[in-house]
Design a protein around this motif. Structure first.
Motif, PDB file in Angstrom:
ATOM      1  N   ALA A  63      35.279  46.222  41.538  1.00 48.32           N
ATOM      2  CA  ALA A  63      35.008  45.952  42.905  1.00 48.32           C
ATOM      3  C   ALA A  63      36.308  45.748  43.730  1.00 48.32           C
ATOM      4  CB  ALA A  63      33.951  44.918  43.310  1.00 48.32           C
ATOM      5  N   LEU A 115      31.005  50.248  46.154  1.00 45.44           N
ATOM      6  CA  LEU A 115      29.827  49.229  46.475  1.00 45.44           C
ATOM      7  C   LEU A 115      29.489  49.586  48.143  1.00 45.44           C
ATOM      8  CD1 LEU A 115      31.420  45.893  45.234  1.00 45.44           C
ATOM      9  CD2 LEU A 115      29.265  47.209  44.291  1.00 45.44           C
ATOM     10  N   LEU A 147      27.506  44.018  45.547  1.00 47.43           N
ATOM     11  CA  LEU A 147      28.192  43.613  44.264  1.00 47.43           C
ATOM     12  C   LEU A 147      27.328  42.621  43.535  1.00 47.43           C
ATOM     13  CD1 LEU A 147      30.465  42.983  42.721  1.00 47.43           C
ATOM     14  CD2 LEU A 147      31.222  41.080  44.342  1.00 47.43           C
TER      15      LEU A 147
END
Length: 222
Positions: free
Chosen positions: A59, A66, A86
């Motif tokens: 991420a 995301l 996340l």
């Protein structure tokens, strides 16, 4: 590994090998065979946490995946929405790895060799302290411990034996055991290893007239 059990004939052969070995020495030999020495559930947990951290790292490196579904308007995704995405991704990664590693063969295969060696050694020492250490008048017991799933064995000696026998002198016993197990003859491996242990004990602790059999000759299966 499939469930393993000795036949009655194999148990008798192992016990006879112990009896024969002890006929030449004051030492006492105990054989223990365990299916496995640890469940390694903590290893599965470590992999699951690592998967979560990998998702977090991904991420950071490439946050675009995301981003919530595009609603047709050009705007930056909100921080709460990104953090929620996340969290979902981390949870999925954690649970997926935990479910996969609930399968014992995979969990064992992914366990580092050094970890398995430490756990087998620890279990062997525990078994030795419970069933062998100081259980003989002269502190002359030797434990041969075999852990099947880990494909590892340990030899642990009581004080009087340890003082007289360097660890490398058990090498022939271990080599015999490993060779026979690789050939699919576990009982023969134990018989050969017991004979090799007995040969070492006969040199350092030869048989005396007054030395009763203080520990069981039969193989102990855990």
């Amino acid at each position: 590994m499939a469930d393993f059990t000795f036949s009655d004939a194999e148990r008798d052969a192992i016990a006879a090998a112990v009896t024969a070995a002890e006929a030449t020495t004051d030492g006492e030999i105990v054989t223990i065979v365990a299916r496995q020495s640890d469940a390694y559930h903590d290893v599965a947990l470590h992999y699951a946490v690592a998967a979560m951290l990998a998702v977090t790292a991904l991420a950071v490196i490439a946050p675009g995946w995301l981003t919530p579904l595009d609603d047709g308007w050009e705007h930056e995704p909100s921080i709460p929405a990104t953090l929620f995405a996340l969290l979902i991704a981390q949870t999925i990664a954690f649970l997926a790895v935990r479910v996969l590693l609930a399968w014992r063969p995979l969990r064992l295969a992914l366990t580092p060799t050094a970890t398995k060696a430490r756990r087998v050694r620890r279990r062997a020492l525990e078994a030795f302290r419970v069933g062998t250490e100081r259980r003989t008048a002269g502190h002359e017991g030797v434990l041969l411990y075999l852990s099947l799933d880990e494909h590892r064995a340990e030899i642990v000696a009581d004080a009087a034996v340890h003082a007289r026998v360097a660890p490398e002198r058990w090498g022939q016993a271990m080599a015999t055991l490993v060779e026979q197990i690789r050939a699919g003859r576990t009982a023969d491996g134990l018989v050969g290893a017991v004979a090799a242990i007995g040969a070492v004990l006969a040199q350092v602790l030869p048989k005396t007239d007054d030395n009763p059999n203080e520990l069981p000759d039969r193989v102990i299966e855990l």
